[in-house]
Design a protein around this motif. Structure first.
Motif, PDB file in Angstrom:
ATOM      1  N   TYR A  40       0.824  -1.214   0.000  1.00  0.00           N
ATOM      2  CA  TYR A  40       0.000   0.000   0.000  1.00  0.00           C
ATOM      3  C   TYR A  40       0.858   1.264   0.000  1.00  0.00           C
ATOM      4  O   TYR A  40       0.372   2.345   0.306  1.00  0.00           O
ATOM      5  CB  TYR A  40      -0.940  -0.016   1.208  1.00  0.00           C
ATOM      6  CG  TYR A  40      -1.999  -1.091   1.088  1.00  0.00           C
ATOM      7  CD1 TYR A  40      -3.239  -0.816   0.533  1.00  0.00           C
ATOM      8  CD2 TYR A  40      -1.724  -2.395   1.490  1.00  0.00           C
ATOM      9  CE1 TYR A  40      -4.200  -1.809   0.402  1.00  0.00           C
ATOM     10  CE2 TYR A  40      -2.675  -3.397   1.365  1.00  0.00           C
ATOM     11  CZ  TYR A  40      -3.908  -3.098   0.814  1.00  0.00           C
ATOM     12  OH  TYR A  40      -4.853  -4.082   0.673  1.00  0.00           O
ATOM     13  N   LYS A  54      -0.499   5.979   6.994  1.00  0.00           N
ATOM     14  CA  LYS A  54      -1.695   5.737   6.183  1.00  0.00           C
ATOM     15  C   LYS A  54      -1.593   4.397   5.450  1.00  0.00           C
ATOM     16  O   LYS A  54      -2.576   3.644   5.371  1.00  0.00           O
ATOM     17  CB  LYS A  54      -1.879   6.873   5.180  1.00  0.00           C
ATOM     18  CG  LYS A  54      -3.127   6.726   4.314  1.00  0.00           C
ATOM     19  CD  LYS A  54      -3.243   7.889   3.334  1.00  0.00           C
ATOM     20  CE  LYS A  54      -4.459   7.714   2.430  1.00  0.00           C
ATOM     21  NZ  LYS A  54      -4.547   8.822   1.435  1.00  0.00           N
ATOM     22  N   ASN A  57      -2.322   1.577   7.847  1.00  0.00           N
ATOM     23  CA  ASN A  57      -3.758   1.543   8.156  1.00  0.00           C
ATOM     24  C   ASN A  57      -4.569   0.957   6.998  1.00  0.00           C
ATOM     25  O   ASN A  57      -5.534   0.215   7.224  1.00  0.00           O
ATOM     26  CB  ASN A  57      -4.252   2.946   8.511  1.00  0.00           C
ATOM     27  CG  ASN A  57      -4.074   3.259   9.976  1.00  0.00           C
ATOM     28  OD1 ASN A  57      -4.377   2.430  10.841  1.00  0.00           O
ATOM     29  ND2 ASN A  57      -3.572   4.456  10.275  1.00  0.00           N
ATOM     30  N   GLU A  58      -4.197   1.279   5.768  1.00  0.00           N
ATOM     31  CA  GLU A  58      -4.909   0.701   4.624  1.00  0.00           C
ATOM     32  C   GLU A  58      -4.716  -0.812   4.571  1.00  0.00           C
ATOM     33  O   GLU A  58      -5.656  -1.558   4.252  1.00  0.00           O
ATOM     34  CB  GLU A  58      -4.427   1.363   3.332  1.00  0.00           C
ATOM     35  CG  GLU A  58      -4.918   2.796   3.187  1.00  0.00           C
ATOM     36  CD  GLU A  58      -4.393   3.465   1.922  1.00  0.00           C
ATOM     37  OE1 GLU A  58      -3.551   2.851   1.230  1.00  0.00           O
ATOM     38  OE2 GLU A  58      -4.813   4.609   1.634  1.00  0.00           O
ATOM     39  N   GLN A  61      -6.965  -2.451   7.054  1.00  0.00           N
ATOM     40  CA  GLN A  61      -8.382  -2.423   6.674  1.00  0.00           C
ATOM     41  C   GLN A  61      -8.699  -3.348   5.501  1.00  0.00           C
ATOM     42  O   GLN A  61      -9.838  -3.390   5.023  1.00  0.00           O
ATOM     43  CB  GLN A  61      -8.790  -0.987   6.303  1.00  0.00           C
ATOM     44  CG  GLN A  61      -8.647   0.029   7.423  1.00  0.00           C
ATOM     45  CD  GLN A  61      -9.504  -0.296   8.627  1.00  0.00           C
ATOM     46  OE1 GLN A  61     -10.677  -0.628   8.492  1.00  0.00           O
ATOM     47  NE2 GLN A  61      -8.912  -0.230   9.810  1.00  0.00           N
ATOM     48  N   SER A  62      -7.699  -4.107   5.047  1.00  0.00           N
ATOM     49  CA  SER A  62      -7.874  -4.914   3.831  1.00  0.00           C
ATOM     50  C   SER A  62      -8.731  -6.155   4.040  1.00  0.00           C
ATOM     51  O   SER A  62      -9.187  -6.765   3.076  1.00  0.00           O
ATOM     52  CB  SER A  62      -6.498  -5.342   3.305  1.00  0.00           C
ATOM     53  OG  SER A  62      -5.892  -6.267   4.203  1.00  0.00           O
TER      54      SER A  62
END
Length: 426
Positions: A40, A54, A57-58, A61-62
């Motif tokens: 990411y 960020k 965090n992405e 959230q996957s």
């Protein structure tokens, strides 16, 4: 035209092959079922904390397992509205690092950014497994003051193992919900607690929490807040919590295990707390049961709520107790409590800190070695049975010091200056 057409076909075939290769790679990634922060964009902009945080965090959230590489990942708390730099929110089933080599480190803000300095959270997660990560809160006690924040917060249906926690302004780890297992971790350098188990602002209770096979080493330099104080409870259990099992841990600290509840209601009192087979090296109290009486509706931590069994408790300083009771009572069975040097002064095996009668505790099958007083001032109708007292020889000391009527049966006294001393309240 023939050659042009042929080259055009070649180029089209090459483009199709490249597209297929990309698709196959994506398919393999999906088949693997895990992602990395690098997928990411982590590290694409060198040392850009906002983009790197960020990217992690992405990945979290996957909906897939997140794997960290064997390196240091530095993160920051992104805004005033956040308490933690990273949020998994139940969407990552596993969060894994390379044991001993993956570091998640928090970059604390400068003093003028008070919202970042006050908050020191790296990760909040639930419904997940966390393993193989070193969490570093970036707290330097020479530059900052400790507070009551937490570095890692885990919620329901979670496991945390083979991790290391260090340098947190507040607690290393807070457990805020049910069905949590924490094992084979190392905790150190915390401004508040190593492990804090609590359920706040709800009618529900946290339950089924297991803390085992961990190592905890407290350093008082990190507990430098004047409002907090040094004696904090390396492991603390507080309010709206039940069915907690603390076993086979090795803990060095002032107050190794603290069970604390409010007298305001029954649910505020922790219950079914099992403390067993731990090695506790204490400079204040190995196990402390404390009912807070700011609002007193008559509820207390009782011998139905806390059982301490088969623990080895080493008293390392003067004025130290193996087990301490503050407006509380408990059941204590087959514990081995000893003064390390056999020369420390004013030490006790089990002591009552309260100013009044706390009613009955149960003390059976324990060994008390080398302290000034073995058992001090237990409440009315306490049972003191089948215990052994060795080398209680300090001047003014005794094996059992009575304030109230207790049942004293089948105890053995070996080399004790005085066996039972009685002083009744007026």
């Amino acid at each position: 035209m023939f050659f042009k057409g042929k080259y055009f076909i070649y180029w089209m075939i090459l483009i199709i092959i490249i597209i297929m290769a990309i698709k196959i790679q994506d398919l393999r990634s999906n088949t693997n079922g895990f992602v990395t922060p690098e997928d990411y964009g982590y590290g694409k902009k060198y040392n850009n904390l906002d983009d790197n945080t960020k990217a992690i965090n992405e990945a979290l959230q996957s909906g897939k397992e997140v794997r960290f590489r064997a390196k240091t990942y530095t993160v920051k708390i992104p805004s005033e509205n956040k308490f933690y730099a990273l949020e998994a929110n139940g969407k990552s089933p596993r969060i894994r690092g390379v044991e001993g080599k993956t570091i998640l480190k928090l970059k604390l803000g400068k003093d003028k950014k008070k919202f970042i300095n006050a908050k020191s959270g790296i990760l909040v997660a639930w419904n997940t497994e966390i393993s193989g990560i070193i969490f570093d809160g970036g707290f330097n006690y020479k530059r900052h003051k400790a507070n009551l924040s937490s570095m890692v917060n885990v919620g329901y249906n979670s496991k945390v193992y083979n991790c290391r926690f260090k340098n947190s302004k507040g607690s290393n780890l807070i457990i805020s919900n049910s069905n949590v297992h924490v094992f084979k971790n190392v905790f150190s350098n915390f401004g508040d607690h190593a492990i804090y188990i609590i359920k706040e602002y709800t009618d529900a209770r946290s339950s089924n929490i297991h803390i085992y096979n961990n190592e905890i080493d407290e350093n008082n330099n990190y507990q430098n807040s004047l409002s907090n104080g040094e004696v904090r409870g390396a492991v603390k259990i507080r309010d709206n919590v039940e069915n907690v099992y603390i076993s086979n841990n090795k803990i060095h600290g002032d107050e190794c295990i603290l069970v604390s509840g409010k007298a305001i209601s029954q649910k505020s009192v922790p219950s079914k707390i099992h403390i067993s087979s731990n090695r506790l090296f204490t400079t204040y109290s190995g196990v402390h049961l404390d009912t807070e009486l700011i609002i007193d509706n008559g509820y207390r931590i009782t011998n139905r709520d806390v059982i301490a069994k088969d623990n080895l408790i080493y008293l390392q300083n003067d004025n130290t107790s193996g087990i301490s009771l503050s407006n509380s009572r408990g059941e204590f069975t087959k514990n081995y409590i000893t003064s390390v040097s056999l020369q420390n002064t004013n030490t006790t095996g089990i002591t009552n800190f309260s100013t009044g009668d706390t009613e009955s505790s149960i003390v059976t099958g324990n060994s008390f070695i080398g302290m000034r007083v073995g058992i001090y001032a237990l409440g009315t109708d306490s049972v003191i049975k089948d215990n052994k007292f060795f080398n209680i020889t300090e001047k003014g000391g005794c094996a059992i010091y009575l304030y109230y009527n207790n049942y004293i049966k089948k105890n053995k006294f070996i080399k004790c200056l005085e066996e039972v001393k009685e002083k009744r309240e007026n």
